[in-house]
Design a protein around this motif. Structure first.
Motif, PDB file in Angstrom:
ATOM      1  N   VAL A 243      28.059 121.073  30.678  1.00  0.00           N
ATOM      2  CA  VAL A 243      26.703 120.131  30.296  1.00  0.00           C
ATOM      3  C   VAL A 243      25.746 120.572  29.180  1.00  0.00           C
ATOM      4  CG1 VAL A 243      24.733 119.041  31.264  1.00  0.00           C
ATOM      5  CG2 VAL A 243      26.748 119.046  32.621  1.00  0.00           C
ATOM      6  N   GLY A 244      25.522 121.835  29.092  1.00  0.00           N
ATOM      7  CA  GLY A 244      24.258 122.226  28.381  1.00  0.00           C
ATOM      8  C   GLY A 244      25.394 122.167  26.798  1.00  0.00           C
ATOM      9  N   ASP A 245      26.673 122.662  26.752  1.00  0.00           N
ATOM     10  CA  ASP A 245      27.157 122.836  25.705  1.00  0.00           C
ATOM     11  C   ASP A 245      27.421 121.448  24.663  1.00  0.00           C
ATOM     12  OD1 ASP A 245      27.265 125.607  26.113  1.00  0.00           O
ATOM     13  OD2 ASP A 245      29.282 125.583  26.589  1.00  0.00           O
ATOM     14  N   VAL A 246      27.671 120.649  25.565  1.00  0.00           N
ATOM     15  CA  VAL A 246      28.090 119.246  25.088  1.00  0.00           C
ATOM     16  C   VAL A 246      26.763 118.543  24.645  1.00  0.00           C
ATOM     17  CG1 VAL A 246      28.619 116.952  25.366  1.00  0.00           C
ATOM     18  CG2 VAL A 246      30.086 118.882  26.069  1.00  0.00           C
ATOM     19  N   ALA A 247      25.650 118.675  25.539  1.00  0.00           N
ATOM     20  CA  ALA A 247      24.182 118.002  25.096  1.00  0.00           C
ATOM     21  C   ALA A 247      23.631 118.635  23.726  1.00  0.00           C
ATOM     22  CB  ALA A 247      23.318 118.409  26.340  1.00  0.00           C
ATOM     23  N   ARG A 248      23.916 119.971  23.616  1.00  0.00           N
ATOM     24  CA  ARG A 248      23.411 120.464  22.295  1.00  0.00           C
ATOM     25  C   ARG A 248      24.228 120.012  21.121  1.00  0.00           C
ATOM     26  NH1 ARG A 248      22.503 125.019  25.966  1.00  0.00           N
ATOM     27  NH2 ARG A 248      24.804 125.718  25.460  1.00  0.00           N
ATOM     28  N   LEU A 249      25.204 119.595  21.116  1.00  0.00           N
ATOM     29  CA  LEU A 249      25.838 119.111  20.026  1.00  0.00           C
ATOM     30  C   LEU A 249      25.087 117.957  19.454  1.00  0.00           C
ATOM     31  CD1 LEU A 249      29.614 119.268  21.087  1.00  0.00           C
ATOM     32  CD2 LEU A 249      28.452 120.676  19.682  1.00  0.00           C
ATOM     33  N   ALA A 250      24.453 117.069  20.347  1.00  0.00           N
ATOM     34  CA  ALA A 250      23.637 116.078  19.741  1.00  0.00           C
ATOM     35  C   ALA A 250      22.093 116.690  19.603  1.00  0.00           C
ATOM     36  CB  ALA A 250      23.328 114.961  20.765  1.00  0.00           C
ATOM     37  N   GLY A 251      21.596 116.850  18.219  1.00  0.00           N
ATOM     38  CA  GLY A 251      20.409 117.475  18.122  1.00  0.00           C
ATOM     39  C   GLY A 251      19.330 117.263  18.772  1.00  0.00           C
ATOM     40  N   GLY A 252      19.358 115.908  19.051  1.00  0.00           N
ATOM     41  CA  GLY A 252      17.921 115.391  19.535  1.00  0.00           C
ATOM     42  C   GLY A 252      17.739 116.032  21.239  1.00  0.00           C
ATOM     43  N   ALA A 257      18.468 120.567  26.822  1.00  0.00           N
ATOM     44  CA  ALA A 257      20.021 120.502  27.367  1.00  0.00           C
ATOM     45  C   ALA A 257      19.955 121.480  28.565  1.00  0.00           C
ATOM     46  CB  ALA A 257      20.576 120.867  25.997  1.00  0.00           C
ATOM     47  N   GLU A 258      19.477 122.544  28.743  1.00  0.00           N
ATOM     48  CA  GLU A 258      19.866 123.519  29.716  1.00  0.00           C
ATOM     49  C   GLU A 258      19.465 122.917  31.044  1.00  0.00           C
ATOM     50  OE1 GLU A 258      21.431 126.315  29.476  1.00  0.00           O
ATOM     51  OE2 GLU A 258      21.967 126.112  27.524  1.00  0.00           O
ATOM     52  N   GLY A 259      18.338 121.953  31.098  1.00  0.00           N
ATOM     53  CA  GLY A 259      18.041 121.611  32.265  1.00  0.00           C
ATOM     54  C   GLY A 259      18.405 120.348  32.829  1.00  0.00           C
ATOM     55  N   ILE A 260      19.672 119.879  32.051  1.00  0.00           N
ATOM     56  CA  ILE A 260      20.241 118.483  32.395  1.00  0.00           C
ATOM     57  C   ILE A 260      21.160 118.846  33.659  1.00  0.00           C
ATOM     58  CG2 ILE A 260      21.716 116.707  31.589  1.00  0.00           C
ATOM     59  CD1 ILE A 260      20.580 117.163  28.904  1.00  0.00           C
ATOM     60  N   PRO A 261      21.092 118.126  34.691  1.00  0.00           N
ATOM     61  CA  PRO A 261      22.192 118.471  35.927  1.00  0.00           C
ATOM     62  C   PRO A 261      23.234 117.748  35.613  1.00  0.00           C
ATOM     63  CG  PRO A 261      20.142 117.605  36.519  1.00  0.00           C
ATOM     64  CD  PRO A 261      19.824 117.280  35.021  1.00  0.00           C
ATOM     65  N   ALA A 262      23.310 116.505  34.917  1.00  0.00           N
ATOM     66  CA  ALA A 262      24.792 115.887  34.591  1.00  0.00           C
ATOM     67  C   ALA A 262      24.691 115.164  33.420  1.00  0.00           C
ATOM     68  CB  ALA A 262      25.149 114.928  36.046  1.00  0.00           C
ATOM     69  N   LEU A 263      25.971 114.857  32.821  1.00  0.00           N
ATOM     70  CA  LEU A 263      25.698 114.448  31.440  1.00  0.00           C
ATOM     71  C   LEU A 263      26.989 113.441  31.466  1.00  0.00           C
ATOM     72  CD1 LEU A 263      24.353 114.560  28.721  1.00  0.00           C
ATOM     73  CD2 LEU A 263      26.344 115.815  28.006  1.00  0.00           C
ATOM     74  N   ALA A 264      26.573 112.050  31.057  1.00  0.00           N
ATOM     75  CA  ALA A 264      27.629 110.957  30.810  1.00  0.00           C
ATOM     76  C   ALA A 264      27.779 110.684  29.533  1.00  0.00           C
ATOM     77  CB  ALA A 264      27.301 109.597  31.409  1.00  0.00           C
ATOM     78  N   VAL A 265      29.226 110.867  29.076  1.00  0.00           N
ATOM     79  CA  VAL A 265      29.674 110.766  27.719  1.00  0.00           C
ATOM     80  C   VAL A 265      30.239 109.500  27.757  1.00  0.00           C
ATOM     81  CG1 VAL A 265      31.103 111.481  25.805  1.00  0.00           C
ATOM     82  CG2 VAL A 265      30.038 113.057  27.245  1.00  0.00           C
ATOM     83  N   VAL A 266      29.672 108.378  26.719  1.00  0.00           N
ATOM     84  CA  VAL A 266      30.080 107.283  26.796  1.00  0.00           C
ATOM     85  C   VAL A 266      31.156 107.336  25.495  1.00  0.00           C
ATOM     86  CG1 VAL A 266      29.334 104.567  26.559  1.00  0.00           C
ATOM     87  CG2 VAL A 266      27.984 106.222  27.607  1.00  0.00           C
ATOM     88  N   LEU A 267      32.380 107.020  25.920  1.00  0.00           N
ATOM     89  CA  LEU A 267      33.501 106.834  24.754  1.00  0.00           C
ATOM     90  C   LEU A 267      33.816 105.648  24.484  1.00  0.00           C
ATOM     91  CD1 LEU A 267      35.748 110.127  26.075  1.00  0.00           C
ATOM     92  CD2 LEU A 267      34.047 109.975  24.223  1.00  0.00           C
ATOM     93  N   GLY A 268      33.962 105.396  23.324  1.00  0.00           N
ATOM     94  CA  GLY A 268      34.223 104.133  22.625  1.00  0.00           C
ATOM     95  C   GLY A 268      35.724 104.314  22.068  1.00  0.00           C
ATOM     96  N   SER A 269      36.486 102.911  22.076  1.00  0.00           N
ATOM     97  CA  SER A 269      37.888 103.132  21.652  1.00  0.00           C
ATOM     98  C   SER A 269      37.884 101.886  20.646  1.00  0.00           C
ATOM     99  CB  SER A 269      38.760 102.596  22.803  1.00  0.00           C
ATOM    100  OG  SER A 269      40.123 102.627  22.480  1.00  0.00           O
ATOM    101  N   THR A 270      38.748 102.459  19.506  1.00  0.00           N
ATOM    102  CA  THR A 270      38.862 101.122  18.391  1.00  0.00           C
ATOM    103  C   THR A 270      40.492 100.550  18.646  1.00  0.00           C
ATOM    104  OG1 THR A 270      40.070 102.966  17.000  1.00  0.00           O
ATOM    105  CG2 THR A 270      37.532 102.505  16.789  1.00  0.00           C
ATOM    106  N   ALA A 271      41.107 101.262  19.752  1.00  0.00           N
ATOM    107  CA  ALA A 271      42.227 100.504  20.035  1.00  0.00           C
ATOM    108  C   ALA A 271      42.545  99.218  20.674  1.00  0.00           C
ATOM    109  CB  ALA A 271      43.252 101.506  20.956  1.00  0.00           C
ATOM    110  N   VAL A 272      41.380  98.303  20.606  1.00  0.00           N
ATOM    111  CA  VAL A 272      41.432  97.121  21.353  1.00  0.00           C
ATOM    112  C   VAL A 272      41.537  95.935  20.358  1.00  0.00           C
ATOM    113  CG1 VAL A 272      39.838  97.946  23.041  1.00  0.00           C
ATOM    114  CG2 VAL A 272      38.771  96.942  20.983  1.00  0.00           C
ATOM    115  N   SER A 273      41.713  96.301  19.104  1.00  0.00           N
ATOM    116  CA  SER A 273      41.997  95.077  18.101  1.00  0.00           C
ATOM    117  C   SER A 273      42.470  95.757  16.757  1.00  0.00           C
ATOM    118  CB  SER A 273      40.711  94.517  17.847  1.00  0.00           C
ATOM    119  OG  SER A 273      40.433  93.582  16.847  1.00  0.00           O
ATOM    120  N   PRO A 274      43.320  94.951  16.205  1.00  0.00           N
ATOM    121  CA  PRO A 274      43.975  95.155  14.947  1.00  0.00           C
ATOM    122  C   PRO A 274      42.928  95.061  13.888  1.00  0.00           C
ATOM    123  CG  PRO A 274      45.096  93.334  15.356  1.00  0.00           C
ATOM    124  CD  PRO A 274      43.974  93.613  16.479  1.00  0.00           C
ATOM    125  N   SER A 275      41.783  94.205  13.971  1.00  0.00           N
ATOM    126  CA  SER A 275      41.197  93.760  13.042  1.00  0.00           C
ATOM    127  C   SER A 275      39.960  94.651  12.553  1.00  0.00           C
ATOM    128  CB  SER A 275      40.669  92.422  13.347  1.00  0.00           C
ATOM    129  OG  SER A 275      39.581  91.943  12.300  1.00  0.00           O
TER     130      SER A 275
END
Length: 361
Positions: A243-252, A257-275
């Motif tokens: 959690v801490g390692d990933v949170a620190r990748l985002a500068g803000g 970061a060290e005190g975050i109990p859980a972290l959700a990473v919202v992943l987006g995909s471009t594989a939903v359209s050819p346009s």
């Protein structure tokens, strides 16, 4: 290099002088950019292409992401494989046609055959599921109200040959009449929206339970999505070092970061359209879902804080070392989660006035 230069300048007493020179140089570059470079680039498409091809790779990762997403989409669509995004989009288009007040007697001719073929592939790969239930009900209603023309007859023959048995036979998943809105709904939503604050001080170990997360994602899935393609998913991290390692990748988020109990990473995909015109769908739909996700957490007593993900290739590469991601996926944002500490401080963050945000024409 910057640190060495600073140490040298402080030891030699040249730090303030170098700082003044740095600010003068920065101001000169900004003026040059504002008065020369930006006017040239804004006026000439050719110069923009030359500039970004030779002098800047700021859009390189986005172009690569789009190309890989298009490749994944076309592979599934062209080689007789089920493509859930393709099926979702076309079923949604048929559903909108069925709901139209001035409905045409015949519509959807240009994508009808590919839709029933995609339904057949989806049933073969996924068997019984809510997506196929929805597609079945919409297609069945479509064929009931469409004229008997050769194209419809051909498509209906393919549809009938599938012999699909619904997962939930008693549940109809086609278009329906919307219920009246509760007059007290706005007041309740206002209370929820005002109570949600960005929490940066959490109770240690207050990881939200699987049930809390599932309920939050279930409501996030109800957020609007272009043609119902939902080009996002939530990856939740609960192990402290990760959690801490990933949170620190985002500068803000480095300061908490060290005190975050859980972290959700919202992943987006471009594989939903050819346009290429749809390349930003994952950011739009992912953000809509993320807001519903955070409100759902708040309603269950779980605090949250959205964390901006920088558009830096270095951060993307570092994240891929921690998570299993498709090559056409990238983060939309991070969301810190956990119970807020008693009497913890939250930012006031005075919002803009309604008059600044609203223009009625």
């Amino acid at each position: 290099m910057r640190k060495l230069l600073r140490n040298w300048s402080e030891k030699t007493g040249q730090y303030e002088r170098l700082l003044r020179l740095y600010f003068k140089w920065s101001l000169f570059i900004k003026r040059l950019e504002t008065r020369v470079l930006i006017p040239v680039l804004s006026a000439s498409g050719l110069m923009r292409k030359v500039y970004f091809a030779l002098f800047s790779d700021v859009f390189s990762s986005e172009m690569k992401l789009y190309i890989l997403g298009r490749q994944a989409y076309l592979k599934r669509s062209l080689f007789q494989q089920g493509n859930p995004s393709h099926l979702r989009r076309n079923i949604h288009r048929l559903e909108k046609g069925l709901m139209a007040e001035n409905r045409k007697a015949f519509f959807g001719a240009d994508y009808l055959l590919e839709t029933v073929h995609q339904f057949a592939y989806s049933v073969e790969e996924l068997q019984q599921c809510t997506l196929n239930d929805w597609a079945f009900d919409v297609l069945e209603q479509y064929f009931q109200c469409s004229p008997e023309v050769p194209l419809v007859t051909q498509a209906q023959g393919i549809f009938s040959a599938v012999n699909y048995l619904k997962l939930l036979p008693a549940v109809y998943r086609g278009p329906f009449v919307k219920s009246p809105t509760d007059q007290e709904l706005y007041a309740r939503f206002q209370q929820l929206a005002q109570s949600r604050k960005s929490v940066r001080s959490f109770v240690p170990g207050s990881v939200p339970s699987a049930d809390v997360l599932k309920r939050a994602v279930a409501l996030a899935a109800l957020a609007p999505s272009s043609c119902n393609r939902q080009p996002f998913r939530f990856v939740v991290l609960t192990e402290a070092p990760l959690v801490g390692d990933v949170a620190r990748l985002a500068g803000g988020a480095r300061s908490f970061a060290e005190g975050i109990p859980a972290l959700a990473v919202v992943l987006g995909s471009t594989a939903v359209s050819p346009s290429p015109g749809d390349r930003h769908l994952m950011y739009i739909d992912g953000s809509l879902a993320a807001m519903s996700f955070m409100l759902a957490l708040e309603s269950q007593g779980c605090g949250s804080c959205p964390i901006n993900w920088p558009d830096h290739q270095k951060a993307d590469r570092a994240l891929r070392k921690h998570l299993t991601m498709k090559e056409y996926e990238r983060p939309v944002m991070l969301i810190a989660m956990g119970m807020a500490k008693d009497n913890s401080m939250v930012a006031c963050s005075v919002r803009k006035e309604v008059e600044e945000l609203l223009e009625i024409l």
